[in-house]
Design an enzyme around this catalytic site. Structure first.
Site, PDB file in Angstrom:
ATOM      1  CE  LYS A  67     -33.886  -0.067 -44.299  1.00  0.00           C
ATOM      2  NZ  LYS A  67     -33.278  -0.945 -43.264  1.00  0.00           N
ATOM      3  NE  ARG A 111     -28.854  -0.985 -42.407  1.00  0.00           N
ATOM      4  CZ  ARG A 111     -29.477  -0.297 -41.458  1.00  0.00           C
ATOM      5  NH1 ARG A 111     -29.368  -0.634 -40.172  1.00  0.00           N
ATOM      6  NH2 ARG A 111     -30.252   0.708 -41.775  1.00  0.00           N
ATOM      7  CD  GLN A 139     -30.560  -6.624 -36.129  1.00  0.00           C
ATOM      8  OE1 GLN A 139     -31.582  -6.782 -36.788  1.00  0.00           O
ATOM      9  NE2 GLN A 139     -29.351  -6.838 -36.637  1.00  0.00           N
ATOM     10  CG  ASN A 160     -33.207  -9.257 -22.814  1.00  0.00           C
ATOM     11  OD1 ASN A 160     -32.907  -8.218 -23.399  1.00  0.00           O
ATOM     12  ND2 ASN A 160     -34.353  -9.865 -23.009  1.00  0.00           N
ATOM     13  CB  THR A 221     -30.349   4.542 -29.248  1.00  0.00           C
ATOM     14  OG1 THR A 221     -30.559   3.950 -27.970  1.00  0.00           O
ATOM     15  CG2 THR A 221     -30.916   5.946 -29.244  1.00  0.00           C
ATOM     16  CG  ASP A 222     -33.498   2.689 -34.408  1.00  0.00           C
ATOM     17  OD1 ASP A 222     -34.228   2.955 -33.432  1.00  0.00           O
ATOM     18  OD2 ASP A 222     -33.705   1.710 -35.151  1.00  0.00           O
ATOM     19  CE  LYS A 226     -36.583   2.592 -30.671  1.00  0.00           C
ATOM     20  NZ  LYS A 226     -36.195   1.726 -31.789  1.00  0.00           N
TER      21      LYS A 226
HETATM   22  P1  NAD Z   1     -36.950  -7.134 -30.449  1.00  0.00           P
HETATM   23  O1  NAD Z   1     -38.331  -6.634 -30.210  1.00  0.00           O
HETATM   24  O2  NAD Z   1     -36.773  -8.493 -31.048  1.00  0.00           O
HETATM   25  O3  NAD Z   1     -36.121  -7.111 -29.073  1.00  0.00           O
HETATM   26  C1  NAD Z   1     -36.210  -6.013 -28.192  1.00  0.00           C
HETATM   27  C2  NAD Z   1     -35.160  -6.148 -27.105  1.00  0.00           C
HETATM   28  O4  NAD Z   1     -35.215  -5.001 -26.265  1.00  0.00           O
HETATM   29  C3  NAD Z   1     -35.367  -7.345 -26.202  1.00  0.00           C
HETATM   30  O5  NAD Z   1     -34.106  -7.828 -25.793  1.00  0.00           O
HETATM   31  C4  NAD Z   1     -36.128  -6.748 -25.020  1.00  0.00           C
HETATM   32  O6  NAD Z   1     -35.996  -7.512 -23.844  1.00  0.00           O
HETATM   33  C5  NAD Z   1     -35.417  -5.418 -24.901  1.00  0.00           C
HETATM   34  N1  NAD Z   1     -36.177  -4.388 -24.211  1.00  0.00           N
HETATM   35  C6  NAD Z   1     -37.461  -4.020 -24.440  1.00  0.00           C
HETATM   36  N2  NAD Z   1     -37.794  -3.014 -23.605  1.00  0.00           N
HETATM   37  C7  NAD Z   1     -36.706  -2.762 -22.836  1.00  0.00           C
HETATM   38  C8  NAD Z   1     -36.423  -1.822 -21.790  1.00  0.00           C
HETATM   39  N3  NAD Z   1     -37.341  -0.949 -21.378  1.00  0.00           N
HETATM   40  N4  NAD Z   1     -35.185  -1.834 -21.235  1.00  0.00           N
HETATM   41  C9  NAD Z   1     -34.230  -2.699 -21.678  1.00  0.00           C
HETATM   42  N5  NAD Z   1     -34.453  -3.609 -22.650  1.00  0.00           N
HETATM   43  C10 NAD Z   1     -35.664  -3.624 -23.218  1.00  0.00           C
HETATM   44  O7  NAD Z   1     -36.250  -6.017 -31.339  1.00  0.00           O
HETATM   45  P2  NAD Z   1     -34.953  -6.159 -32.270  1.00  0.00           P
HETATM   46  O8  NAD Z   1     -35.374  -6.469 -33.656  1.00  0.00           O
HETATM   47  O9  NAD Z   1     -33.957  -7.035 -31.593  1.00  0.00           O
HETATM   48  O10 NAD Z   1     -34.436  -4.645 -32.285  1.00  0.00           O
HETATM   49  C11 NAD Z   1     -33.861  -4.066 -31.127  1.00  0.00           C
HETATM   50  C12 NAD Z   1     -33.636  -2.591 -31.340  1.00  0.00           C
HETATM   51  O11 NAD Z   1     -32.694  -2.385 -32.395  1.00  0.00           O
HETATM   52  C13 NAD Z   1     -34.878  -1.799 -31.769  1.00  0.00           C
HETATM   53  O12 NAD Z   1     -34.924  -0.608 -31.012  1.00  0.00           O
HETATM   54  C14 NAD Z   1     -34.641  -1.483 -33.227  1.00  0.00           C
HETATM   55  O13 NAD Z   1     -35.273  -0.302 -33.641  1.00  0.00           O
HETATM   56  C15 NAD Z   1     -33.128  -1.335 -33.223  1.00  0.00           C
HETATM   57  N6  NAD Z   1     -32.479  -1.475 -34.530  1.00  0.00           N
HETATM   58  C16 NAD Z   1     -31.455  -0.638 -34.817  1.00  0.00           C
HETATM   59  C17 NAD Z   1     -30.798  -0.725 -36.030  1.00  0.00           C
HETATM   60  C18 NAD Z   1     -29.627   0.171 -36.338  1.00  0.00           C
HETATM   61  O14 NAD Z   1     -29.186   0.211 -37.487  1.00  0.00           O
HETATM   62  N7  NAD Z   1     -29.092   0.844 -35.380  1.00  0.00           N
HETATM   63  C19 NAD Z   1     -31.214  -1.687 -36.974  1.00  0.00           C
HETATM   64  C20 NAD Z   1     -32.243  -2.590 -36.634  1.00  0.00           C
HETATM   65  C21 NAD Z   1     -32.870  -2.469 -35.396  1.00  0.00           C
END
Ligand code: NAD
Length: 321
Positions: A67, A111, A139, A160, A221-222, A226
């Site tokens: 990817k 996924r 997400q 949140n 956390t990725d 983080k």
């Molecule tokens: P988004 O920007 O739509 O949402 C971010 C979320 O984090 C919101 O709920 C926001 O209020 C919260 N947030 C922001 N700063 C914060 C802080 N300091 N303390 C607590 N909460 C806080 O993003 P998303 O698309 O929902 O993605 C969320 C996370 O998931 C990202 O870090 C992204 O990289 C990660 N992610 C991980 C995977 C995986 O496979 N593990 C896959 C996709 C996304």
């Protein structure tokens, strides 16, 4: 080469297919049949973008590829397109020829939701009733929808940092016919299952916010730095992950490892539970924690499933390269 455009994915891919593909590839990773290549992720010095590659090979499913994509923070404001952009490429493992190019944006969301859902299926208590969400962004809605299919939940609670975003997940609970309640972080003690999915760089959920017997899936956390939960929580839990190497370097476990609270040997592959070589949860009062870091093989697994569906439905576009 076959092309499956992003616009076709929603109608082709179901949560059930994503679950099946991700569960199968986690199992293949634990049995040594599938492995991920080292991740490349670079700040490219243009548009503040982070770009990279996640790839791997699944010998059991004969899925080879990568990817390519990342995060362009200015996309939405400047161009009205989403900030996360990715494309999945599959290759014929017999010849090395490119086999398919698949839109990866919705598949990434599906996924990732499937991964926490697989962890809930295999690790949460069977009698779990209260579903807790930490995070309410893009997400979070996918994670919640998939999680609610795994147990007979009676209620959703959510916290949140930005409370104005909570209606995003309240809406998903409502669609599932469940009541939603916004809570403070210590209100999470009521939850039997918690999914955290935030972009935070510091812990929100502390050890005393989580009751014995809870299953937690840490999905946000990725990346190095983080963090969503207190390291002490990991020290209290039986820890599972998609891939141990990622868990200790870019996943939630990086902090507990750095503080010497746990060691690499304390972290188990979820695939071992799926394969029956690890017992998983062994007591009703045990805290289980899934560190979902996101691996390339998940992307390849769902992309391969989509290509099969697209071919069967005559949707795949064939081109010569
Ligand atoms: P988004 O920007 O739509 O949402 C971010 C979320 O984090 C919101 O709920 C926001 O209020 C919260 N947030 C922001 N700063 C914060 C802080 N300091 N303390 C607590 N909460 C806080 O993003 P998303 O698309 O929902 O993605 C969320 C996370 O998931 C990202 O870090 C992204 O990289 C990660 N992610 C991980 C995977 C995986 O496979 N593990 C896959 C996709 C996304």
């Amino acid at each position: 080469m076959l092309i499956v455009p992003e616009r076709e994915i929603a109608a082709l891919m179901t949560r059930a297919s994503a679950f099946k593909a991700v569960e199968k590839v986690f199992a293949a990773m634990a049995s040594g049949e599938a492995y991920n290549f080292p991740v490349v992720r670079e700040a490219i010095g243009h548009e503040d973008a982070l770009y990279g590659f996640k790839g791997g090979f699944d010998r059991s499913g004969l899925t080879l590829g990568l990817k390519a994509g990342g995060y362009w923070p200015n996309n939405l404001a400047k161009r009205d397109i989403i900030n996360h952009q990715s494309t999945i490429f599959l290759f014929d493992p017999d010849t090395g020829k490119v086999a398919a190019m698949v839109g990866g944006n919705l598949l990434t969301a599906l996924r990732t939701a499937a991964a926490s859902s697989v962890s809930i299926r295999h690790l949460a208590r069977k009698d779990a009733k209260v579903m807790g969400m930490v995070g309410a962004g893009h997400q979070a809605t996918f994670q919640l929808r998939a999680a609610l299919e795994q147990r007979a939940f009676e209620k959703v609670i959510g916290w949140n940092l930005h409370p104005e975003m909570l209606p995003n997940i309240a809406k998903v609970a409502d669609e599932a016919g469940l009541p939603f309640e916004a809570v403070a972080l210590d209100g999470m003690r009521e939850a039997d299952v918690i999914v955290s999915i935030t972009s935070s760089f510091e812990a929100s959920l502390m050890a005393d916010h989580v009751s014995p017997g809870t299953h937690i899936a840490c999905m946000g956390t990725d990346t190095l730095g983080k963090q969503e939960v207190a390291p002490a929580l990991l020290a209290n839990a039986t820890i599972f992950t998609d891939e141990v190497a990622q868990s200790i370097s870019i996943g939630e476990a990086q902090h507990a490892i750095a503080q010497g609270l746990i060691c690499e040997g304390d972290i188990h592959q979820i695939g071992a539970v799926i394969n029956g070589t690890h017992p998983g949860r062994t007591a009703d009062d045990e805290i289980t924690l899934f560190d979902g870091t996101g691996v390339g093989l998940q992307d390849l697994a769902v992309a391969s499933a989509v290509v099969t569906l697209a071919v069967a439905q005559g949707i795949a576009i064939e081109v010569d390269v």
